[in-house]
Scaffold this active site. Structure first.
Site, PDB file in Angstrom:
ATOM      1  N   GLN A  92      -2.065  -8.904  -7.071  1.00  0.00           N
ATOM      2  CA  GLN A  92      -1.267  -7.681  -7.015  1.00  0.00           C
ATOM      3  C   GLN A  92      -0.036  -7.852  -6.145  1.00  0.00           C
ATOM      4  OE1 GLN A  92      -4.217  -4.068  -6.644  1.00  0.00           O
ATOM      5  NE2 GLN A  92      -5.236  -5.933  -5.971  1.00  0.00           N
ATOM      6  N   ARG A  93      -0.158  -8.612  -5.089  1.00  0.00           N
ATOM      7  CA  ARG A  93       0.960  -8.716  -4.149  1.00  0.00           C
ATOM      8  C   ARG A  93       1.761 -10.006  -4.295  1.00  0.00           C
ATOM      9  NH1 ARG A  93      -2.842  -9.451   1.215  1.00  0.00           N
ATOM     10  NH2 ARG A  93      -2.510 -11.673   1.534  1.00  0.00           N
TER      11      ARG A  93
ATOM     12  N   GLY B 118      -5.825  -0.675  -1.610  1.00  0.00           N
ATOM     13  CA  GLY B 118      -5.560   0.629  -1.030  1.00  0.00           C
ATOM     14  C   GLY B 118      -6.744   1.089  -0.213  1.00  0.00           C
TER      15      GLY B 118
ATOM     16  N   ASP C 140       0.810  -1.223   0.000  1.00  0.00           N
ATOM     17  CA  ASP C 140       0.000   0.000   0.000  1.00  0.00           C
ATOM     18  C   ASP C 140       0.843   1.274   0.000  1.00  0.00           C
ATOM     19  OD1 ASP C 140      -2.372  -1.419   0.003  1.00  0.00           O
ATOM     20  OD2 ASP C 140      -2.495  -1.503   2.186  1.00  0.00           O
TER      21      ASP C 140
END
Length: 422
Positions: free
Chosen positions: A301-302, A192, A145
């Site tokens: 995404q991670r 986020g 983030d």
């Protein structure tokens, strides 16, 4: 003259959501500690493993396995979302943690996580001081983030940002190809909660307002449905199609999350989010009649190590190495943070920062990074973001066409204390 071997062992633990490069930090920690003659224990599943005395002996791993760890996503030792409260409210747990550290002669505690983890490491340092136990507590930064205070960026973010920008650019080519007779609008949901850094990174996919993503929705700006729909219609009429990137944490003018998954809250008190892309897609379809597709990449995404940023990968290892160096120098209650000395050319270094200046603070997008109309990024944001996604990190592939990732032995250490009943 030979350097004296440091006393005691080092305990390393991973916390919260993992990243594509958190294991690179772990590899940096272990390699540096080995070079300095320090044995590294790792807690299974983060702070829970430390409380349960579920520790593993990393000295049982080969040098090749640790080297491979630097290219493996996930959390090699397991992580957890488990928040320790204040020293007063959770004193029994803190004292249990200190008992485990004593039992295994741990003199260096490295906690690899975000804001809450920095707070925990700081509190453990205070308790050790109270009990006069020689312990160096180092917080090690990690979060996709990018919302950690003090540090210019955070290991994990650059790779997630690269994945986001690349995915949006590729998807935009698909939408553009199909727009005449099919999909007119594509909605991409970025992680986020309160900070729009990942959504902003999607803005790197295009160079001008007509290129995707034509619309970015940030949690730092209140979501205005009428204005959003009007902007979508405007873009479609001008360009022929529209790509929207929305942060999962966007809220309306009353502060309510646009996409509240209704799943209650997690251990940190955070509302379970997810689903803003499907919500927005439904609104666009119903109000404007366009055919819409949406996506929720979520964990992708991670975990996307295959497209990790070289900058991010190098910084992840650097903070791990520095954390060990700080601990062995006797520094306490600090975090190795990334300091940018130049953007063009991009230059950075690692410096120690007091944990209390990081703990429980949150870095949101500066107003000057968001376009005046609220739907895109500025040149300042681009200048900040671009260096963070540069370069490719080396990754070995097998004959099966898949990346070669490692799985550690995670040999358990014999317990010395009664079972924890907490």
């Amino acid at each position: 003259m030979a350097r004296a071997k440091p006393e005691g062992t080092l305990l390393y633990a991973q916390s919260g959501g993992v990243t594509a490069v958190i294991n690179a930090t772990a590899a940096g920690v272990i390699a540096e500690a080995r070079a300095r003659g320090v044995k590294v224990l790792a807690a299974r599943n983060g702070i829970l493993g430390a409380l349960r005395e579920e520790l593993v002996d990393t000295s049982k791993e080969s040098a090749a396995a640790i080297a491979g760890l630097a290219s493996t996503p996930g959390g090699a030792f397991g992580s957890c979302r488990y928040k320790l409260k204040s020293l007063e409210d959770d004193r029994a747990r803190y004292e249990r943690l200190l008992e485990v550290l004593r039992a295994h002669d741990v003199r260096y505690f490295l906690y690899n996580g975000g804001n809450d983890s920095a707070d925990t490491a700081w509190k453990v340092s205070q308790l050790a001081k109270e009990f006069d136990y020689p312990l160096a507590c180092i917080g090690v930064p990690k979060t996709i983030d990018n919302d950690l205070a003090v540090t210019d960026t955070c290991p994990g973010f650059g790779s997630a940002a690269k994945y986001t920008a690349v995915s949006v650019r590729e998807a935009a080519l698909d939408v553009a190809a199909m727009a005449e007779t099919s999909t007119k609008v594509f909605v991409y949901e970025a992680m986020g909660r309160h900070a729009g850094w990942l959504a902003a990174a999607a803005g790197l996919a295009g160079k001008n307002p007509d290129e995707a993503p034509q619309i970015i929705l940030f949690p730092e700006r209140a979501y205005d449905e009428a204005a959003f729909l009007a902007q979508v219609e405007k873009v479609v009429k001008k360009v022929g199609w529209c790509v929207v990137v929305a942060s999962e944490g966007i809220r309306d003018k009353d502060g309510k999350f646009v996409a509240d998954a209704g799943g209650g809250t997690d251990a940190f008190g955070h509302t379970q989010l997810g689903g803003v892309s499907s919500y927005l897609a439904g609104k666009v379809k119903d109000a404007l009649g366009y055919k819409v597709h949406w996506t929720l990449p979520d964990y992708l995404q991670r975990s996307a190590r295959h497209i990790a940023s070289k900058t991010d990968w190098e910084q992840a290892q650097a903070v791990g190495k520095a954390a060990v160096q700080y601990a062995l120098k006797g520094q306490n209650a600090v975090m190795p943070v990334i300091v940018r000395s130049s953007s063009a050319p991009y230059r950075w270094k690692i410096e120690p920062a007091p944990l209390h200046k990081v703990a429980n603070h949150e870095k949101t997008m500066p107003a000057g990074f968001i376009r005046k109309d609220g739907f895109g990024i500025t040149a300042r944001a681009r200048e900040y973001l671009e260096p963070l996604i540069r370069g490719e990190a080396p990754l070995a592939y097998g004959r099966d066409g898949l990346p070669k990732y490692v799985t550690l032995k995670n040999t358990p250490v014999k317990k010395k204390l009664p079972a924890w009943e907490g």
